[in-house]
Enzyme design. Structure first.
Site, PDB file in Angstrom:
ATOM      1  N   HIS A  97       0.869  -1.212   0.153  1.00 18.91           N
ATOM      2  CA  HIS A  97      -0.060  -0.098  -0.002  1.00 18.91           C
ATOM      3  C   HIS A  97       1.026   1.067   0.075  1.00 18.91           C
ATOM      4  O   HIS A  97       0.756   2.173  -0.930  1.00 18.91           O
ATOM      5  CB  HIS A  97      -0.909  -0.026   1.303  1.00 18.91           C
ATOM      6  CG  HIS A  97      -1.543   1.405   1.507  1.00 18.91           C
ATOM      7  ND1 HIS A  97      -2.619   1.606   0.794  1.00 18.91           N
ATOM      8  CD2 HIS A  97      -1.177   2.400   2.157  1.00 18.91           C
ATOM      9  CE1 HIS A  97      -3.158   2.603   1.210  1.00 18.91           C
ATOM     10  NE2 HIS A  97      -2.326   3.107   1.741  1.00 18.91           N
ATOM     11  N   GLU A  98       1.833   1.245   0.821  1.00 23.36           N
ATOM     12  CA  GLU A  98       2.742   2.104   0.749  1.00 23.36           C
ATOM     13  C   GLU A  98       3.724   2.547  -0.452  1.00 23.36           C
ATOM     14  O   GLU A  98       3.771   3.475  -0.953  1.00 23.36           O
ATOM     15  CB  GLU A  98       3.801   2.231   2.101  1.00 23.36           C
ATOM     16  CG  GLU A  98       2.907   2.340   3.436  1.00 23.36           C
ATOM     17  CD  GLU A  98       2.109   3.477   3.683  1.00 23.36           C
ATOM     18  OE1 GLU A  98       2.484   4.456   3.136  1.00 23.36           O
ATOM     19  OE2 GLU A  98       1.122   3.452   4.324  1.00 23.36           O
ATOM     20  N   HIS A 101       1.565   4.612  -2.873  1.00 22.03           N
ATOM     21  CA  HIS A 101       1.843   5.929  -2.898  1.00 22.03           C
ATOM     22  C   HIS A 101       3.245   6.403  -3.518  1.00 22.03           C
ATOM     23  O   HIS A 101       3.053   7.543  -4.197  1.00 22.03           O
ATOM     24  CB  HIS A 101       2.052   6.295  -1.147  1.00 22.03           C
ATOM     25  CG  HIS A 101       0.794   6.356  -0.725  1.00 22.03           C
ATOM     26  ND1 HIS A 101      -0.312   6.792  -1.062  1.00 22.03           N
ATOM     27  CD2 HIS A 101       0.305   5.664   0.801  1.00 22.03           C
ATOM     28  CE1 HIS A 101      -1.490   6.609  -0.158  1.00 22.03           C
ATOM     29  NE2 HIS A 101      -0.828   6.068   0.729  1.00 22.03           N
TER      30      HIS A 101
END
Length: 223
Positions: A97-98, A101
């Site tokens: 998920h990071e 980004h």
């Protein structure tokens, strides 16, 4: 204002939702940490970044619990101990998920660009909005009261624009986890539980901010 029953009428339900969301994300992360994965969080994030041509983005360990984040200014992905070296569904889900980004940053994903541009205004609002609003209420100086409301509106805007940023990062993570062979289609349900629980915290925080803004406007007009 905190003794005003109307405040709890406006904000109370979403405050309780936020408490539930925090409990949900922690309990889900704990359960999914018991589901083994083929890689550690670090390895999964590194694979996802490299596959996107982001070899220059570094991954560093950071202290704290669920303190994972991507720093767009330093181009560094920082992972907490329970994610960086853990080999679990929870770890690979949060790590990727990071990494999502970082991919957004590299692509200049529009909502992320807008969110980053809104950070100074949101930071100012978080530090000064309530002080100005309460000061305006106590002194009867209406312009100060409304400046506080406008400052708090910047926080709400940041929260709202942050939702598509977080949802998109989770969607990227789910796609890449399967595409890179980190998890199977069947195992994606485990990752989805963690990311969906995390998404609920963002939704609850946004609703609470919107409800608070509505209360401030209501109070100003009532006065």
């Amino acid at each position: 204002m905190f003794f005003d029953p109307m405040y709890f009428l406006f904000v109370g339900p979403f405050f309780l939702l936020g408490m539930y969301a925090q409990w949900k994300v922690k309990s889900t992360f704990r359960k999914m940490s018991e589901e083994p994965a083929r890689m550690t969080g670090f390895q999964a994030a590194r694979l996802m970044l490299d596959s996107a041509g982001l070899q220059s983005v570094q991954i560093e360990p950071i202290g704290g619990t669920l303190s994972d984040h991507y720093d767009p200014s330093a181009k560094v992905l920082r992972l907490s101990p329970e994610v960086y070296g853990a080999q679990s569904m929870a770890a690979v889900g949060v790590a990727c998920h990071e990494a999502g980004h970082a991919m957004q940053d590299a692509e200049r994903y529009a909502p992320l660009v807008i969110r980053n541009a809104a950070v100074p205004a949101a930071s100012f609002g978080s530090n000064a909005a309530m002080l100005m609003f309460i000061g305006g209420m106590l002194t009867g100086f209406t312009p100060l009261l409304w400046i506080g409301i406008i400052a708090f509106a910047a926080i709400v805007f940041f929260q709202v624009i942050n939702l598509p940023v977080e949802f998109d990062a989770s969607a990227r993570a789910k796609r890449q986890l399967v595409a890179q062979g980190i998890i199977t289609d069947y195992e994606s349900q485990y990752v989805s539980k963690v990311l969906n629980a995390a998404a609920l915290t963002y939704v609850a925080g946004t609703l609470q901010a919107v409800a608070t803004l509505a209360y401030l406007i209501f109070s100003a007009n009532r006065r």
